[in-house]
Design a protein around this motif. Structure first.
Motif, PDB file in Angstrom:
ATOM      1  N   CYS A 260       1.582 -11.247  -5.886  1.00 32.59           N
ATOM      2  CA  CYS A 260       1.363 -10.040  -6.692  1.00 32.59           C
ATOM      3  C   CYS A 260       1.703 -10.142  -8.174  1.00 32.59           C
ATOM      4  O   CYS A 260       1.565  -9.145  -8.888  1.00 32.59           O
TER       5      CYS A 260
ATOM      6  N   GLU B  94      -3.123  -2.903  -2.636  1.00 35.08           N
ATOM      7  CA  GLU B  94      -3.759  -2.286  -3.808  1.00 35.08           C
ATOM      8  C   GLU B  94      -3.007  -2.608  -5.091  1.00 35.08           C
ATOM      9  O   GLU B  94      -3.618  -2.837  -6.134  1.00 35.08           O
ATOM     10  N   THR B  95      -1.671  -2.653  -5.014  1.00 39.74           N
ATOM     11  CA  THR B  95      -0.876  -3.022  -6.191  1.00 39.74           C
ATOM     12  C   THR B  95      -1.151  -4.468  -6.581  1.00 39.74           C
ATOM     13  O   THR B  95      -1.354  -4.783  -7.760  1.00 39.74           O
ATOM     14  N   ALA B  96      -1.149  -5.357  -5.591  1.00 39.27           N
ATOM     15  CA  ALA B  96      -1.421  -6.762  -5.866  1.00 39.27           C
ATOM     16  C   ALA B  96      -2.810  -6.931  -6.460  1.00 39.27           C
ATOM     17  O   ALA B  96      -3.003  -7.663  -7.441  1.00 39.27           O
TER      18      ALA B  96
ATOM     19  N   ARG C 297      -1.130  -1.032   2.739  1.00 37.85           N
ATOM     20  CA  ARG C 297      -2.253  -0.689   1.869  1.00 37.85           C
ATOM     21  C   ARG C 297      -1.806  -0.581   0.417  1.00 37.85           C
ATOM     22  O   ARG C 297      -2.467  -1.101  -0.489  1.00 37.85           O
ATOM     23  N   ALA C 298      -0.674   0.060   0.209  1.00 38.96           N
ATOM     24  CA  ALA C 298      -0.156   0.216  -1.152  1.00 38.96           C
ATOM     25  C   ALA C 298       0.160  -1.153  -1.758  1.00 38.96           C
ATOM     26  O   ALA C 298      -0.118  -1.402  -2.945  1.00 38.96           O
ATOM     27  N   ALA C 299       0.728  -2.049  -0.950  1.00 37.94           N
ATOM     28  CA  ALA C 299       1.057  -3.387  -1.447  1.00 37.94           C
ATOM     29  C   ALA C 299      -0.203  -4.160  -1.808  1.00 37.94           C
ATOM     30  O   ALA C 299      -0.273  -4.825  -2.856  1.00 37.94           O
TER      31      ALA C 299
ATOM     32  N   GLN D 179      -4.617  -4.785  -8.127  1.00 36.50           N
ATOM     33  CA  GLN D 179      -4.665  -4.262  -9.498  1.00 36.50           C
ATOM     34  C   GLN D 179      -4.068  -5.258 -10.489  1.00 36.50           C
ATOM     35  O   GLN D 179      -4.635  -5.500 -11.565  1.00 36.50           O
ATOM     36  N   ARG D 180      -2.941  -5.866 -10.110  1.00 35.00           N
ATOM     37  CA  ARG D 180      -2.294  -6.818 -11.010  1.00 35.00           C
ATOM     38  C   ARG D 180      -3.160  -8.076 -11.177  1.00 35.00           C
ATOM     39  O   ARG D 180      -3.293  -8.606 -12.287  1.00 35.00           O
TER      40      ARG D 180
ATOM     41  N   GLU E  45      -6.132  -7.127 -13.450  1.00 35.13           N
ATOM     42  CA  GLU E  45      -5.752  -6.960 -14.855  1.00 35.13           C
ATOM     43  C   GLU E  45      -5.512  -8.312 -15.528  1.00 35.13           C
ATOM     44  O   GLU E  45      -5.888  -8.516 -16.682  1.00 35.13           O
TER      45      GLU E  45
ATOM     46  N   GLU F 105       2.182   1.449   3.788  1.00 34.57           N
ATOM     47  CA  GLU F 105       2.962   0.530   2.961  1.00 34.57           C
ATOM     48  C   GLU F 105       2.179  -0.747   2.672  1.00 34.57           C
ATOM     49  O   GLU F 105       2.185  -1.250   1.546  1.00 34.57           O
TER      50      GLU F 105
ATOM     51  N   SER G 271      -3.812 -12.388   1.022  1.00 32.81           N
ATOM     52  CA  SER G 271      -3.599 -12.712  -0.386  1.00 32.81           C
ATOM     53  C   SER G 271      -4.671 -13.673  -0.895  1.00 32.81           C
ATOM     54  O   SER G 271      -5.080 -13.601  -2.055  1.00 32.81           O
TER      55      SER G 271
END
Length: 433
Positions: A366, A92-94, A88-90, A96-97, A100, A86, A143
């Motif tokens: 994020c 990686e999502t942060a 790691r996914a958070a 990526q955002r 971008e 969970e 972060s």
């Protein structure tokens, strides 16, 4: 109810009381300055040996060589692979955002050619090497790794070196995992003024960087201030700040928690609410009183609110905008019905969070924009950290023979007017009859 200042813009002494509330001085005391100065000089003259000595003294790590203080790429990957799925996914999502968003900030080179063939333009290049300071131990912020490292990588920085203290050998796996995700090139487990010095001057093991970014304690901030000029720095950050403008229609619990969210950072953090509805301010105060018992950092929050927080009744939302531009906050929440319209009137703010559903905390982690923001009213002249902080601009000038003749006459006239004959003759040599 936590003690918090209550102000009304109609008070005759309102401006003086607001100024007193906003006052915060980041100047280091003599003892801090002297300590940092000693550390900087030692690292500059003795390199690795001094870094090892201060790491033993301040972080209580008894190591024999700098090699023991460098984390390998495999160790970073191990941290990434070992954290809960969970988390790691958070991360990686942060990441990526953030990537971008910052992709859109890249400056590009440009040029144009005048009628006589003279070319003028601007060449944009990335810094060769940047240093990232990350707080360690209990105050570890993955972060911050993402927010500082990703813009550097998007800009094209060739090598990113991260320093993070591990006092008593305490390693934060999330910080290492974030370094792996962000593409940090080298990581050294050193901190404090000695880490700043190593990055600024270089040692036998740690190469000199071009710019140092990232937050730290008063010793780190003082060191960054003192090495500026030898290297670039991002900013000297003060305590966290949040200013909320609310029309009285948002759930008061939400606003209370938004104010808490910055107050839990630091006893010097500042949380201010502007609202034209006095009854609503009372409701927020009641929410704060009730919710405080649920806060693990209640003592810190209470101290920050008592010393630097405020609930301010304003005449109307127009006056709220005027006061917001005066305060120039790090974070500004517009918790009102038409936030986009109001945002166009905001001139001074690090980041603007628009609408009732946009919690400032989303920006910390994020949303995408950078969370490294100007504090202590510096948003009047500063901007968030971004890709542009890791890029440089070089002017391009290429004169054609015709252009050189025309510009040479202009330059000659101005140079002789300044009494700089060599300048004039240098230009005149290239004037074709």
């Amino acid at each position: 109810m936590p003690a918090i200042t209550r102000l009304d813009s109609a008070q005759t002494d309102f401006r003086a009381r607001l100024d007193a509330l906003l006052a915060w001085e980041s100047v280091s005391d003599t003892a801090v300055f002297n300590t940092v100065n000693e550390v900087l000089n030692a690292v500059r003259t003795r390199g690795d040996a001094a870094v090892l000595e201060y790491t033993k003294k301040f972080d209580r790590l008894d190591v024999a060589s700098m090699a023991e203080l460098e984390m390998s790429a495999a160790r970073l990957q191990q941290a990434l692979d070992g954290i809960p799925a969970e988390q790691r996914a958070a991360l990686e999502t942060a990441a990526q955002r953030v990537r971008e968003y910052h992709d859109k900030q890249r400056m590009e080179s440009w040029s144009y050619t005048e009628a006589d063939g003279t070319l003028l333009g601007q060449q944009v290049t990335a810094l060769d090497r940047a240093g990232l300071y990350v707080p360690g131990g209990k105050a570890a912020y993955p972060s911050s790794v993402l927010m500082n490292a990703i813009p550097a990588k998007v800009a094209g920085v060739k090598e990113l070196i991260m320093v993070v203290p591990t006092p008593d050998g305490v390693v934060n796996e999330l910080v290492l995992a974030a370094a792996a995700i962000a593409g940090v090139d080298r990581v050294f487990t050193i901190g404090g003024a000695q880490a700043v010095a190593a990055l600024a001057y270089g040692t036998e093991t740690i190469p000199q960087v071009d710019k140092i970014v990232g937050p730290g304690n008063i010793y780190v901030a003082t060191a960054k201030r003192m090495v500026f000029g030898t290297v670039g720095i991002d900013m000297i950050a003060g305590p966290s700040e949040i200013l909320v403008i609310c029309d009285g229609e948002t759930d008061p619990d939400w606003i209370a928690m938004d104010l808490f969210s910055q107050a839990e950072h630091d006893e010097d953090a500042q949380s201010i609410l502007l609202c034209p509805d006095a009854d609503y301010l009372d409701k927020v105060a009641a929410s704060m009183d009730r919710l405080m018992a649920e806060m693990p950092r209640a003592v810190m929050i209470s101290t920050a609110l008592k010393d630097r927080g405020a609930l301010i009744r304003v005449k109307d939302l127009d006056e709220a905008v005027e006061i917001a531009n005066l305060i120039a906050p790090e974070h500004l929440e517009l918790s009102i019905a038409e936030p986009e319209a109001m945002s166009k009137r905001i001139r001074n703010a690090g980041a603007i969070f628009m609408g009732r559903y946009t919690a400032e905390a989303l920006g910390d982690y994020c949303a995408g924009p950078n969370h490294v923001l100007p504090t202590s009213r510096t948003a009047r002249f500063s901007s968030p950290l971004g890709v542009y902080d890791f890029q440089k601009r070089s002017s391009l000038i290429m004169c054609s023979p015709e252009g050189s003749a025309v510009l040479g006459k202009v330059a000659s006239t101005l140079a002789r007017g300044e009494g700089l004959v060599a300048h004039a003759r240098s230009a005149e040599y290239r004037i074709k009859d």
